[in-house]
Scaffold this active site. Structure first.
Site, PDB file in Angstrom:
ATOM      1  N   HIS A 121       0.904  -1.099  -0.077  1.00  0.00           N
ATOM      2  CA  HIS A 121      -0.070   0.077  -0.100  1.00  0.00           C
ATOM      3  C   HIS A 121       0.869   1.306   0.153  1.00  0.00           C
ATOM      4  CE1 HIS A 121      -2.724   3.033   1.868  1.00  0.00           C
ATOM      5  NE2 HIS A 121      -3.837   2.029   1.576  1.00  0.00           N
ATOM      6  N   ASP A 198       2.859  -4.550   8.080  1.00  0.00           N
ATOM      7  CA  ASP A 198       1.675  -4.003   7.821  1.00  0.00           C
ATOM      8  C   ASP A 198       0.436  -4.915   8.049  1.00  0.00           C
ATOM      9  OD1 ASP A 198      -0.700  -2.821   6.837  1.00  0.00           O
ATOM     10  OD2 ASP A 198       0.444  -1.883   5.335  1.00  0.00           O
ATOM     11  N   GLN A 201      -4.595  -5.277   6.536  1.00  0.00           N
ATOM     12  CA  GLN A 201      -5.559  -5.881   5.826  1.00  0.00           C
ATOM     13  C   GLN A 201      -5.626  -7.272   6.196  1.00  0.00           C
ATOM     14  OE1 GLN A 201      -8.554  -5.498   3.621  1.00  0.00           O
ATOM     15  NE2 GLN A 201      -7.125  -3.687   3.409  1.00  0.00           N
ATOM     16  N   LYS A 224     -10.853  -1.066  10.213  1.00  0.00           N
ATOM     17  CA  LYS A 224     -10.839  -2.148   9.146  1.00  0.00           C
ATOM     18  C   LYS A 224     -11.436  -3.423   9.836  1.00  0.00           C
ATOM     19  CE  LYS A 224      -8.198  -0.494   5.486  1.00  0.00           C
ATOM     20  NZ  LYS A 224      -6.964  -0.566   4.908  1.00  0.00           N
ATOM     21  N   CYS A 362      -4.772   2.550  -3.622  1.00  0.00           N
ATOM     22  CA  CYS A 362      -3.520   3.133  -2.939  1.00  0.00           C
ATOM     23  C   CYS A 362      -2.461   1.915  -3.314  1.00  0.00           C
ATOM     24  CB  CYS A 362      -3.679   2.978  -1.636  1.00  0.00           C
ATOM     25  SG  CYS A 362      -4.905   4.541  -1.199  1.00  0.00           S
TER      26      CYS A 362
HETATM   27  C1  LIG Z   1      -5.825   0.476   4.708  1.00  0.00           C
HETATM   28  C2  LIG Z   1      -4.575  -0.148   4.443  1.00  0.00           C
HETATM   29  C3  LIG Z   1      -3.140   0.884   4.990  1.00  0.00           C
HETATM   30  C4  LIG Z   1      -3.737   2.195   5.427  1.00  0.00           C
HETATM   31  O1  LIG Z   1      -4.448   2.372   6.579  1.00  0.00           O
HETATM   32  P1  LIG Z   1      -4.924   3.742   7.050  1.00  0.00           P
HETATM   33  O2  LIG Z   1      -6.151   3.124   8.165  1.00  0.00           O
HETATM   34  O3  LIG Z   1      -5.451   4.334   5.975  1.00  0.00           O
HETATM   35  O4  LIG Z   1      -3.852   4.467   7.815  1.00  0.00           O
HETATM   36  C5  LIG Z   1      -2.132   0.374   4.767  1.00  0.00           C
HETATM   37  N1  LIG Z   1      -1.961  -0.924   4.414  1.00  0.00           N
HETATM   38  C6  LIG Z   1      -2.805  -1.574   4.219  1.00  0.00           C
HETATM   39  C7  LIG Z   1      -2.441  -3.024   3.449  1.00  0.00           C
HETATM   40  C8  LIG Z   1      -4.072  -1.391   4.165  1.00  0.00           C
HETATM   41  O5  LIG Z   1      -5.149  -2.280   3.750  1.00  0.00           O
END
Ligand SMILES: *Cc1c(COP(=O)(O)O)cnc(C)c1O
Length: 404
Positions: A121, A198, A201, A224, A362
């Site tokens: 992302h 990260d 997701q 999320k 993104c």
């Molecule tokens: C949504 C997402 C982000 C960003 O998250 P925010 O809540 O917008 O800070 C980063 N990495 C992944 C894989 C995402 O799905």
């Protein structure tokens, strides 16, 4: 037993109409909807015990502080962190990543190498590029196969004694690929590199165990996984959080302030300058309780049924291409129909009450890899149904007929 009818009753928004049609919400990878219990918890905080935390001796302040700190412990337990002060509240994944990237400015040296993956992302690319600009470090990228999976042989080749940091997402938001993070972490550690995962997701579907993974940092956003926006977390191993300098200065993060010298507070407060999103933190804890009451394994098993059903039905449509893996993935389907711009399909099916994401998600480098402007992304979660998928499939077919 998992009962989708019962679960759907927990989400007030699922009863609304959009453009005169029942809402079919398939944009869960962008943000999930919120159960009543999370909404109530925020109303309860502002109605009954709103006060600033960690400051007052008065009853309300202590009540708010206790609730906020209890939420931190819920998060610690959920992710199996060893210590509660290894959980830092942030405004979300993006904030968490920037905090870590900023902290490494004084640690990295010119010529050091940072590895990210081609599946990231933007929020797990741009902060590292900015770090490279500040330090002279070099960014290396693990490439992907046509199926949207990391080429692990190439990762092996990129790793060297110069590798200082490795950043990979647990699950790709654009394709749904589940990355082999344990292997990535172990290999990086053999080279003495530090790893941030990260989990934005992954966390709606998988319960990560940060001690078992042995990652140095793990980050996610509450919004999320049924929590509110504006709150998230950074897990960091204690030794790393002690080593990194504070990100922001202000109230709450200090031990003693004089104009000659200020000393910083211990963990976690060192990284939590200013009045935080108190209701958000408390609601994050409630959202995790809610997800755990259903059970992440039950959620994942049900979502797999939805994913398999949708994949099979979509592939029956002529000219439809799915990007990324077809199996062993999160319930995210990124696709296009030959000769049609993704935006046009998204617009038509919105008129039918169906919410999907269209665009680059993104993750522009992935779109460049496939040489496409973007995709239509349908992302499912545990409150969706097979009936909704059938409505969606009919809508996609109708859009295709109108556009071709
Ligand atoms: C949504 C997402 C982000 C960003 O998250 P925010 O809540 O917008 O800070 C980063 N990495 C992944 C894989 C995402 O799905």
């Amino acid at each position: 037993m998992f009962d989708v009818k019962k679960v759907r009753n927990d989400f007030p928004i699922l009863k609304i109409k959009v453009n005169g049609k029942s809402l079919v919400y398939f944009d869960n990878a962008a943000t999930s909807q919120k159960p009543q219990i999370v909404i109530d918890c925020i109303v309860d905080y502002y109605s009954n015990y709103n006060a600033n935390i960690h400051r007052g001796v008065h009853t309300l302040s202590q009540e708010a502080t206790n609730a906020y700190e209890e939420a931190r412990i819920k998060i610690q337990k959920h992710f199996n962190a060893e210590k509660s002060h290894e959980i830092i509240f942030t405004s979300g994944t993006t904030h968490s990543i920037n905090l870590v990237a900023s902290g490494f400015t004084s640690i990295l040296e010119k010529g050091d190498e940072i590895i990210v993956s081609a599946l990231e992302h933007h929020s797990n690319i741009v902060p590292w590029q900015m770090l490279c600009e500040r330090t002279g470090a070099v960014l290396k990228v693990i490439p992907i196969s046509l199926q949207g999976e990391l080429l692990m042989d190439e990762y092996d080749k990129l790793l060297s004694d110069r590798t200082k940091l490795v950043f990979v997402n647990h699950v790709s938001n654009a394709l749904g690929t589940i990355n082999p993070i344990k292997e990535i972490i172990d290999k990086a550690h053999l080279k003495g590199a530090t790893v941030l995962i990260d989990g934005a997701q992954a966390t709606p579907h998988i319960k990560p165990d940060v001690q078992n993974l042995d990652c140095d940092f793990y980050v996610c956003s509450a919004h999320k996984l049924c929590g509110p926006t504006g709150i998230g977390m950074l897990y960091g191993k204690e030794e790393w959080l002690n080593k990194l300098p504070p990100y922001q200065g202000g109230g709450e993060m200090i031990d003693k302030v004089t104009f000659e010298k200020t000393t910083y507070a211990g963990l976690p407060h060192k990284f939590e300058a200013g009045t935080p999103n108190i209701s958000g933190g408390i609601a994050f804890g409630v959202a995790l309780d809610y997800m755990n009451s259903i059970g992440l394994e039950n959620i994942a098993a049900y979502e797999k049924e939805l994913l398999d059903h949708a994949t099979q039905k979509l592939l029956e449509i002529d000219g439809l291409v799915i990007y990324g893996p077809l199996e062993n993935k999160a319930p995210v389907i990124s696709f296009n129909i030959e000769g049609i711009h993704p935006f046009d399909i998204g617009t038509i099916i919105d008129k039918l009450g169906i919410a999907v994401r269209t665009g680059h998600h993104c993750a522009q480098p992935i779109m460049d890899f496939y040489k496409i402007p973007g995709t239509i992304r349908a992302s499912f979660t545990f409150y969706n149904t097979k009936e909704e998928i059938d409505i969606f499939i009919e809508a996609v077919k109708r859009a295709k007929n109108m556009l071709l």
